[in-house]
Scaffold this motif. Structure first.
Motif, PDB file in Angstrom:
ATOM      1  N   SER A 249       0.837  -1.212   0.000  1.00  0.00           N
ATOM      2  CA  SER A 249       0.000   0.000   0.000  1.00  0.00           C
ATOM      3  C   SER A 249       0.863   1.250   0.000  1.00  0.00           C
ATOM      4  N   LEU A 250       1.924   1.261   0.801  1.00  0.00           N
ATOM      5  CA  LEU A 250       2.826   2.416   0.839  1.00  0.00           C
ATOM      6  C   LEU A 250       3.555   2.578  -0.503  1.00  0.00           C
ATOM      7  N   TYR A 251       3.963   1.464  -1.111  1.00  0.00           N
ATOM      8  CA  TYR A 251       4.688   1.513  -2.386  1.00  0.00           C
ATOM      9  C   TYR A 251       3.795   2.068  -3.494  1.00  0.00           C
ATOM     10  N   GLU A 252       2.530   1.641  -3.467  1.00  0.00           N
ATOM     11  CA  GLU A 252       1.597   2.119  -4.505  1.00  0.00           C
ATOM     12  C   GLU A 252       1.355   3.615  -4.365  1.00  0.00           C
ATOM     13  N   LYS A 253       1.285   4.079  -3.140  1.00  0.00           N
ATOM     14  CA  LYS A 253       1.094   5.522  -2.935  1.00  0.00           C
ATOM     15  C   LYS A 253       2.316   6.295  -3.457  1.00  0.00           C
ATOM     16  N   GLU A 254       3.516   5.809  -3.141  1.00  0.00           N
ATOM     17  CA  GLU A 254       4.741   6.475  -3.601  1.00  0.00           C
ATOM     18  C   GLU A 254       4.810   6.468  -5.138  1.00  0.00           C
ATOM     19  N   LEU A 255       4.434   5.347  -5.734  1.00  0.00           N
ATOM     20  CA  LEU A 255       4.464   5.255  -7.193  1.00  0.00           C
ATOM     21  C   LEU A 255       3.479   6.234  -7.825  1.00  0.00           C
ATOM     22  N   HIS A 256       2.299   6.360  -7.191  1.00  0.00           N
ATOM     23  CA  HIS A 256       1.294   7.291  -7.702  1.00  0.00           C
ATOM     24  C   HIS A 256       1.817   8.718  -7.642  1.00  0.00           C
ATOM     25  N   ASP A 257       2.456   9.071  -6.530  1.00  0.00           N
ATOM     26  CA  ASP A 257       3.020  10.412  -6.392  1.00  0.00           C
ATOM     27  C   ASP A 257       4.129  10.651  -7.428  1.00  0.00           C
ATOM     28  N   PHE A 258       4.933   9.596  -7.664  1.00  0.00           N
ATOM     29  CA  PHE A 258       6.038   9.725  -8.627  1.00  0.00           C
ATOM     30  C   PHE A 258       5.503   9.962 -10.039  1.00  0.00           C
ATOM     31  N   LYS A 259       4.451   9.250 -10.415  1.00  0.00           N
ATOM     32  CA  LYS A 259       3.869   9.430 -11.750  1.00  0.00           C
ATOM     33  C   LYS A 259       3.306  10.840 -11.914  1.00  0.00           C
ATOM     34  N   ASP A 260       2.654  11.354 -10.861  1.00  0.00           N
ATOM     35  CA  ASP A 260       2.124  12.722 -10.940  1.00  0.00           C
ATOM     36  C   ASP A 260       3.260  13.723 -11.116  1.00  0.00           C
ATOM     37  N   TYR A 261       4.362  13.489 -10.403  1.00  0.00           N
ATOM     38  CA  TYR A 261       5.508  14.404 -10.497  1.00  0.00           C
ATOM     39  C   TYR A 261       6.098  14.386 -11.911  1.00  0.00           C
ATOM     40  N   VAL A 262       6.254  13.198 -12.479  1.00  0.00           N
ATOM     41  CA  VAL A 262       6.812  13.071 -13.834  1.00  0.00           C
ATOM     42  C   VAL A 262       5.902  13.728 -14.868  1.00  0.00           C
ATOM     43  N   GLU A 263       4.600  13.500 -14.705  1.00  0.00           N
ATOM     44  CA  GLU A 263       3.652  14.002 -15.696  1.00  0.00           C
ATOM     45  C   GLU A 263       3.533  15.530 -15.625  1.00  0.00           C
ATOM     46  N   LYS A 264       3.447  16.072 -14.404  1.00  0.00           N
ATOM     47  CA  LYS A 264       3.273  17.509 -14.254  1.00  0.00           C
ATOM     48  C   LYS A 264       4.518  18.283 -14.648  1.00  0.00           C
ATOM     49  N   ASN A 265       5.713  17.691 -14.415  1.00  0.00           N
ATOM     50  CA  ASN A 265       6.953  18.412 -14.661  1.00  0.00           C
ATOM     51  C   ASN A 265       7.650  17.971 -15.955  1.00  0.00           C
ATOM     52  N   HIS A 266       6.975  17.105 -16.750  1.00  0.00           N
ATOM     53  CA  HIS A 266       7.514  16.634 -18.021  1.00  0.00           C
ATOM     54  C   HIS A 266       8.956  16.142 -17.843  1.00  0.00           C
ATOM     55  N   ILE A 267       9.147  15.224 -16.915  1.00  0.00           N
ATOM     56  CA  ILE A 267      10.464  14.695 -16.599  1.00  0.00           C
ATOM     57  C   ILE A 267      10.800  13.553 -17.552  1.00  0.00           C
ATOM     58  N   ALA A 268      12.014  13.616 -18.110  1.00  0.00           N
ATOM     59  CA  ALA A 268      12.479  12.536 -18.984  1.00  0.00           C
ATOM     60  C   ALA A 268      13.116  11.438 -18.145  1.00  0.00           C
ATOM     61  N   ALA A 269      13.196  10.237 -18.710  1.00  0.00           N
ATOM     62  CA  ALA A 269      13.755   9.095 -17.979  1.00  0.00           C
ATOM     63  C   ALA A 269      15.227   9.279 -17.705  1.00  0.00           C
ATOM     64  N   THR A 270      15.881  10.184 -18.465  1.00  0.00           N
ATOM     65  CA  THR A 270      17.314  10.404 -18.264  1.00  0.00           C
ATOM     66  C   THR A 270      17.629  11.673 -17.477  1.00  0.00           C
ATOM     67  N   ASP A 271      16.561  12.313 -16.933  1.00  0.00           N
ATOM     68  CA  ASP A 271      16.751  13.558 -16.172  1.00  0.00           C
ATOM     69  C   ASP A 271      17.194  13.207 -14.760  1.00  0.00           C
ATOM     70  N   THR A 272      18.445  12.896 -14.612  1.00  0.00           N
ATOM     71  CA  THR A 272      18.984  12.374 -13.347  1.00  0.00           C
ATOM     72  C   THR A 272      18.805  13.333 -12.194  1.00  0.00           C
ATOM     73  N   GLU A 273      19.122  14.610 -12.385  1.00  0.00           N
ATOM     74  CA  GLU A 273      19.066  15.567 -11.284  1.00  0.00           C
ATOM     75  C   GLU A 273      17.664  15.746 -10.762  1.00  0.00           C
ATOM     76  N   ALA A 274      16.681  15.827 -11.664  1.00  0.00           N
ATOM     77  CA  ALA A 274      15.296  16.008 -11.247  1.00  0.00           C
ATOM     78  C   ALA A 274      14.801  14.787 -10.473  1.00  0.00           C
ATOM     79  N   LEU A 275      15.174  13.603 -10.986  1.00  0.00           N
ATOM     80  CA  LEU A 275      14.730  12.370 -10.310  1.00  0.00           C
ATOM     81  C   LEU A 275      15.392  12.224  -8.940  1.00  0.00           C
ATOM     82  N   LYS A 276      16.685  12.577  -8.840  1.00  0.00           N
ATOM     83  CA  LYS A 276      17.369  12.510  -7.544  1.00  0.00           C
ATOM     84  C   LYS A 276      16.755  13.481  -6.549  1.00  0.00           C
ATOM     85  N   SER A 277      16.400  14.673  -7.053  1.00  0.00           N
ATOM     86  CA  SER A 277      15.804  15.685  -6.183  1.00  0.00           C
ATOM     87  C   SER A 277      14.470  15.208  -5.623  1.00  0.00           C
ATOM     88  N   TRP A 278      13.634  14.588  -6.498  1.00  0.00           N
ATOM     89  CA  TRP A 278      12.341  14.070  -6.003  1.00  0.00           C
ATOM     90  C   TRP A 278      12.557  12.950  -4.975  1.00  0.00           C
TER      91      TRP A 278
END
Length: 434
Positions: free
Chosen positions: A50-79
């Motif tokens: 349940s906790l993992y699914e919540k984190e994954l949901h938040d991560f998808k929202d962050y990627v979608e809203k901020n147009h994050i690429a799979a290779t955007d290392t700094e943005a992903l590390k920051s999140w």
């Protein structure tokens, strides 16, 4: 009979503690190892998913809203840092794109990843296409710590329960002894002290019960002594009244005869005899109060039987033979047995024995005297026939009471047995072991 081996409280408590520790360790290992899978599947895993699914949901929202690429290392590390993600991995086409555990910049395709499990590495839509994502907050470590904590807690609880179970028995026993001691302290000496087990507490209970028995015996002895004293005082008052009345009568006769100038010698002899009788009763009364005192007596004569007894017994034989009594001492046998006694008390005891013989024994019949040897004591035995005067008149027997008291002061014992025409007396002295 097989003797029970004594087990002390320290041994019992150590045994209970070791038993509790063994049971606690067993329960801990059983829960941590044997029940790990059950606990994980039934309790922890649903929570972690349940906790993992919540984190994954938040991560998808962050990627979608901020147009994050799979290779955007700094943005992903920051999140990952903002959301307390221990490690974030992004993979595409079996190649590692991002790994927050690696602080450098990865070249695409530099590292290959094999056997990807899509159930724990779901696909996420990035700005530059889909990629597999894996996040970790060390839930496995949290689970292990939680499982270990639960196992240790239950193990300690079992250990304490076993140890406390044994302590409860001792506490209940101590509380029972406390109530029984309170009863004894209140003056009730009839109840017994409960004796259980074979340790220090049972030894304490045995000592308390012996103390209770001793107090009860002493109380009864004091009561008997007081009653005996009262009876003796009443008896002596009666016995003194008789010779005093006779003495007064003789003195009145002498006074009347003196007026007539014809004082008879038999009246004077009678008065003197009554005076001696009063004096004898006074001596017996003095010896009684001397013997009944509680002062500690010094046992000043130590030696073999012949050394400590022969002098007084020889004096008795000589004196009684002089007054015409027949004393048979042929059965006296001297052995190398040590006694310890008080010389003055022994003198008074023999005087009382002779006084009783003079008063009550048949002078024409033989008096027997012998020594009896037992394992822990030596006895002086006397046997005489009772005279006709004794059958008609019963004295106060204060001499026997004095003998018993004097013997008790020397840790000995006096016993007597009276038949229809015979009287027997035993004087028992404890054997002294140096």
């Amino acid at each position: 009979m097989k003797q029970t081996k004594k087990r002390g409280l320290t041994w019992k408590l150590s045994k209970r503690l070791l038993s509790g520790l063994a049971a606690g360790v067993f329960i801990m290992l059983l829960l941590y190892i044997g029940g790990a899978a059950v606990l994980k599947e039934s309790i922890f895993e649903p929570i972690f998913i349940s906790l993992y699914e919540k984190e994954l949901h938040d991560f998808k929202d962050y990627v979608e809203k901020n147009h994050i690429a799979a290779t955007d290392t700094e943005a992903l590390k920051s999140w990952a840092e903002d959301n307390s993600i221990k490690r974030l991995i992004v993979e595409r086409d079996d190649a590692l794109l991002v790994d927050t555990a690696y602080w450098g910049v990865l070249n695409f395709g530099a590292v290959e990843v094999y056997d990807t499990d899509t159930s724990f590495h779901p696909l996420v839509e990035f700005a530059d296409g889909e990629a597999f994502v894996s996040m970790s907050q060390e839930y496995e470590f949290i689970y292990n710590v939680a499982a270990l904590a639960v196992s240790i807690s239950l193990g300690v609880a079992v250990c304490l329960w076993i140890f406390a179970g044994g302590m409860r028995e001792n506490i209940r026993y101590i509380q029972k002894l406390e109530k029984e001691v309170e009863v004894i302290a209140s003056g009730d000496l009839d109840g017994n002290v409960t004796i259980e087990g074979n340790d220090e507490l049972s030894m304490l209970a045995t000592g308390l019960d012996k103390m209770r028995s001793t107090l009860k015996e002493n109380r009864q002895n004091e009561k008997d002594l007081k009653e005996s004293q009262n009876n003796l005082v009443r008896g002596l008052a009666h016995d003194l009244r008789t010779p005093l009345t006779g003495l007064i009568t003789f003195l009145e006769v002498i006074k009347k005869q003196n007026r007539k100038g014809e004082v008879r010698e038999d009246a004077i002899d009678g008065a003197i005899a009554k005076a001696f009788q009063v004096n004898s009763l006074a001596d017996e009364l003095f010896e009684f109060f001397l013997a009944s005192t509680k002062k500690e007596v010094e046992l000043d004569r130590v030696g073999y039987v012949d050394r400590v007894l022969s002098e007084q017994l020889s004096r008795m034989v000589s004196e009684m033979n002089y007054f015409g009594y027949i004393l048979n001492d042929k059965d006296i046998e001297w052995r190398d047995v040590t006694l310890k006694l008080n010389f003055d008390y022994m003198l008074r005891i023999i005087d009382n024995v002779m006084s009783n013989i003079y008063k009550y024994a048949d002078k024409e019949r033989e008096i027997k005297m012998s020594l009896i040897y037992e394992k822990e004591r030596v006895g002086v035995f006397f046997e005489n026939y009772i005279g006709d005067y004794e059958r008609e008149v019963k004295g106060n027997r204060i001499g026997l009471v004095n003998i018993r008291l004097f013997m008790g002061q020397m840790n000995g014992k006096a016993e007597h047995e009276e038949g229809e025409d015979t009287f027997k007396l035993w004087l028992w002295f404890p054997i002294y072991d140096e």
